[in-house]
Write a protein that holds these residues in place. Structure first.
Motif, PDB file in Angstrom:
ATOM      1  N   GLU A  17     -59.802 -59.345 -54.755  1.00  0.00           N
ATOM      2  CA  GLU A  17     -58.875 -59.838 -53.482  1.00  0.00           C
ATOM      3  C   GLU A  17     -59.499 -60.225 -52.192  1.00  0.00           C
ATOM      4  N   ILE A  18     -60.698 -59.660 -51.774  1.00  0.00           N
ATOM      5  CA  ILE A  18     -61.520 -60.168 -50.980  1.00  0.00           C
ATOM      6  C   ILE A  18     -62.189 -61.542 -50.878  1.00  0.00           C
ATOM      7  N   GLY A  19     -62.730 -61.699 -52.508  1.00  0.00           N
ATOM      8  CA  GLY A  19     -63.417 -62.940 -52.916  1.00  0.00           C
ATOM      9  C   GLY A  19     -62.408 -63.856 -52.869  1.00  0.00           C
ATOM     10  N   ALA A  20     -61.097 -63.771 -53.478  1.00  0.00           N
ATOM     11  CA  ALA A  20     -60.247 -64.921 -53.602  1.00  0.00           C
ATOM     12  C   ALA A  20     -59.961 -65.399 -52.204  1.00  0.00           C
ATOM     13  N   SER A  21     -59.936 -64.547 -51.122  1.00  0.00           N
ATOM     14  CA  SER A  21     -59.494 -65.048 -49.942  1.00  0.00           C
ATOM     15  C   SER A  21     -60.767 -65.658 -49.132  1.00  0.00           C
ATOM     16  N   THR A  22     -61.834 -64.896 -49.146  1.00  0.00           N
ATOM     17  CA  THR A  22     -62.953 -65.545 -48.256  1.00  0.00           C
ATOM     18  C   THR A  22     -63.937 -66.144 -48.876  1.00  0.00           C
ATOM     19  N   GLY A  23     -64.079 -66.181 -50.481  1.00  0.00           N
ATOM     20  CA  GLY A  23     -65.080 -66.931 -51.180  1.00  0.00           C
ATOM     21  C   GLY A  23     -66.496 -66.345 -51.520  1.00  0.00           C
ATOM     22  N   TYR A  24     -66.227 -64.996 -50.588  1.00  0.00           N
ATOM     23  CA  TYR A  24     -67.611 -64.249 -51.021  1.00  0.00           C
ATOM     24  C   TYR A  24     -67.771 -63.628 -52.465  1.00  0.00           C
ATOM     25  N   ALA A  25     -68.991 -63.824 -52.917  1.00  0.00           N
ATOM     26  CA  ALA A  25     -69.149 -63.240 -54.426  1.00  0.00           C
ATOM     27  C   ALA A  25     -69.286 -61.556 -54.390  1.00  0.00           C
ATOM     28  N   PRO A  26     -69.387 -61.190 -55.359  1.00  0.00           N
ATOM     29  CA  PRO A  26     -69.208 -59.762 -55.590  1.00  0.00           C
ATOM     30  C   PRO A  26     -70.709 -59.291 -55.274  1.00  0.00           C
ATOM     31  N   PHE A  27     -71.895 -60.107 -55.307  1.00  0.00           N
ATOM     32  CA  PHE A  27     -73.136 -59.351 -55.049  1.00  0.00           C
ATOM     33  C   PHE A  27     -73.308 -59.498 -53.325  1.00  0.00           C
ATOM     34  N   VAL A  28     -72.387 -60.336 -52.768  1.00  0.00           N
ATOM     35  CA  VAL A  28     -72.472 -60.253 -51.293  1.00  0.00           C
ATOM     36  C   VAL A  28     -71.677 -59.007 -50.686  1.00  0.00           C
ATOM     37  N   LEU A  29     -70.382 -58.995 -51.262  1.00  0.00           N
ATOM     38  CA  LEU A  29     -69.458 -57.897 -51.210  1.00  0.00           C
ATOM     39  C   LEU A  29     -70.241 -56.537 -51.357  1.00  0.00           C
ATOM     40  N   SER A  30     -71.003 -56.508 -52.348  1.00  0.00           N
ATOM     41  CA  SER A  30     -71.843 -55.131 -52.700  1.00  0.00           C
ATOM     42  C   SER A  30     -72.654 -54.713 -51.745  1.00  0.00           C
ATOM     43  N   LYS A  31     -73.525 -55.565 -51.027  1.00  0.00           N
ATOM     44  CA  LYS A  31     -74.472 -55.488 -50.034  1.00  0.00           C
ATOM     45  C   LYS A  31     -73.682 -55.090 -48.926  1.00  0.00           C
ATOM     46  N   MET A  32     -72.443 -55.858 -48.456  1.00  0.00           N
ATOM     47  CA  MET A  32     -71.860 -55.224 -47.144  1.00  0.00           C
ATOM     48  C   MET A  32     -71.289 -53.957 -47.503  1.00  0.00           C
ATOM     49  N   SER A  33     -70.599 -53.897 -48.736  1.00  0.00           N
ATOM     50  CA  SER A  33     -70.191 -52.353 -49.053  1.00  0.00           C
ATOM     51  C   SER A  33     -71.079 -51.175 -48.757  1.00  0.00           C
ATOM     52  N   ILE A  34     -72.076 -51.198 -49.512  1.00  0.00           N
ATOM     53  CA  ILE A  34     -73.358 -50.351 -49.381  1.00  0.00           C
ATOM     54  C   ILE A  34     -73.930 -50.073 -47.937  1.00  0.00           C
ATOM     55  N   SER A  35     -73.918 -51.352 -46.964  1.00  0.00           N
ATOM     56  CA  SER A  35     -74.428 -51.132 -45.486  1.00  0.00           C
ATOM     57  C   SER A  35     -73.294 -50.347 -44.847  1.00  0.00           C
ATOM     58  N   MET A  36     -71.900 -50.754 -45.293  1.00  0.00           N
ATOM     59  CA  MET A  36     -70.753 -49.954 -44.408  1.00  0.00           C
ATOM     60  C   MET A  36     -70.884 -48.455 -44.723  1.00  0.00           C
ATOM     61  N   SER A  37     -71.034 -48.004 -46.053  1.00  0.00           N
ATOM     62  CA  SER A  37     -71.050 -46.856 -46.207  1.00  0.00           C
ATOM     63  C   SER A  37     -72.110 -46.105 -45.739  1.00  0.00           C
ATOM     64  N   LEU A  38     -73.439 -46.576 -45.582  1.00  0.00           N
ATOM     65  CA  LEU A  38     -74.414 -46.001 -45.048  1.00  0.00           C
ATOM     66  C   LEU A  38     -74.060 -45.705 -43.255  1.00  0.00           C
ATOM     67  N   LYS A  39     -73.692 -47.008 -42.733  1.00  0.00           N
ATOM     68  CA  LYS A  39     -73.216 -46.873 -41.438  1.00  0.00           C
ATOM     69  C   LYS A  39     -72.411 -46.232 -41.009  1.00  0.00           C
ATOM     70  N   SER A  40     -71.420 -45.599 -41.830  1.00  0.00           N
ATOM     71  CA  SER A  40     -70.382 -44.662 -41.430  1.00  0.00           C
ATOM     72  C   SER A  40     -70.957 -43.300 -40.993  1.00  0.00           C
ATOM     73  N   GLY A  41     -72.138 -42.879 -41.648  1.00  0.00           N
ATOM     74  CA  GLY A  41     -72.834 -41.585 -41.258  1.00  0.00           C
ATOM     75  C   GLY A  41     -72.161 -40.689 -41.829  1.00  0.00           C
ATOM     76  N   ASN A  42     -70.993 -40.895 -42.674  1.00  0.00           N
ATOM     77  CA  ASN A  42     -70.514 -39.495 -43.245  1.00  0.00           C
ATOM     78  C   ASN A  42     -71.255 -39.237 -44.717  1.00  0.00           C
ATOM     79  N   PRO A  43     -71.513 -38.053 -44.745  1.00  0.00           N
ATOM     80  CA  PRO A  43     -72.403 -37.736 -45.934  1.00  0.00           C
ATOM     81  C   PRO A  43     -71.413 -38.045 -47.320  1.00  0.00           C
ATOM     82  N   LEU A  44     -71.894 -38.150 -48.272  1.00  0.00           N
ATOM     83  CA  LEU A  44     -71.266 -38.399 -49.524  1.00  0.00           C
ATOM     84  C   LEU A  44     -70.695 -37.107 -49.969  1.00  0.00           C
ATOM     85  N   LYS A  45     -69.507 -36.957 -50.321  1.00  0.00           N
ATOM     86  CA  LYS A  45     -69.020 -35.922 -51.013  1.00  0.00           C
ATOM     87  C   LYS A  45     -68.978 -36.030 -52.569  1.00  0.00           C
ATOM     88  N   GLU A  46     -68.734 -34.747 -53.190  1.00  0.00           N
ATOM     89  CA  GLU A  46     -68.828 -34.544 -54.432  1.00  0.00           C
ATOM     90  C   GLU A  46     -68.222 -35.511 -55.478  1.00  0.00           C
TER      91      GLU A  46
END
Length: 125
Positions: A17-46
């Motif tokens: 959905e995001i890629g269809a609207s923005t033109g961003y490829a999955p590898f770009v969205l993957s990097k952004m997703s990982i960064s946002m998860s780390l930046k959230s500061g919330n520990p991973l849950k089980e």
């Protein structure tokens, strides 16, 4: 050493959905997703480690490329411990990717211009 992971089905749907609207490829969205998860500061849950694998198949080189050591170091800093290579990629990077995709999707859905929203949000990249 594992070189491929599969995202969750939900992550794949978010990226489509995001890629269809923005033109961003999955590898770009993957990097952004990982960064946002780390930046959230919330520990991973089980439950973050138990997402399905019915989504996109992504290559390690495509996701982290020449910055693989940096991604591993950031995740180890986040976890405050050493992580072996297989656990890093298969468990932790995947968990951050899938969790971050939810955060990224929320930014996309509710902020309009994704890139501007991500760059202006003090909790992101």
């Amino acid at each position: 050493m594992v070189f491929k992971i599969k995202t969750s089905k939900k992550t794949m749907e978010y990226f489509e959905e995001i890629g269809a609207s923005t033109g961003y490829a999955p590898f770009v969205l993957s990097k952004m997703s990982i960064s946002m998860s780390l930046k959230s500061g919330n520990p991973l849950k089980e439950q973050d480690f138990h997402s399905d694998t019915y989504g996109l198949e992504l290559n390690r080189q495509t996701i982290t490329g020449e910055w693989d050591d940096l991604y591993k170091a950031l995740i180890e800093m986040f976890e405050k411990r050493h992580i072996n290579d297989d656990d890093y990629f298969q468990r932790y990077l995947k968990a951050h990717l899938d969790r971050g995709a939810k955060i990224l999707y929320a930014e996309y859905k509710y902020k309009g211009d994704l890139l501007t929203a991500v760059l202006k949000n003090d909790r992101t990249i």
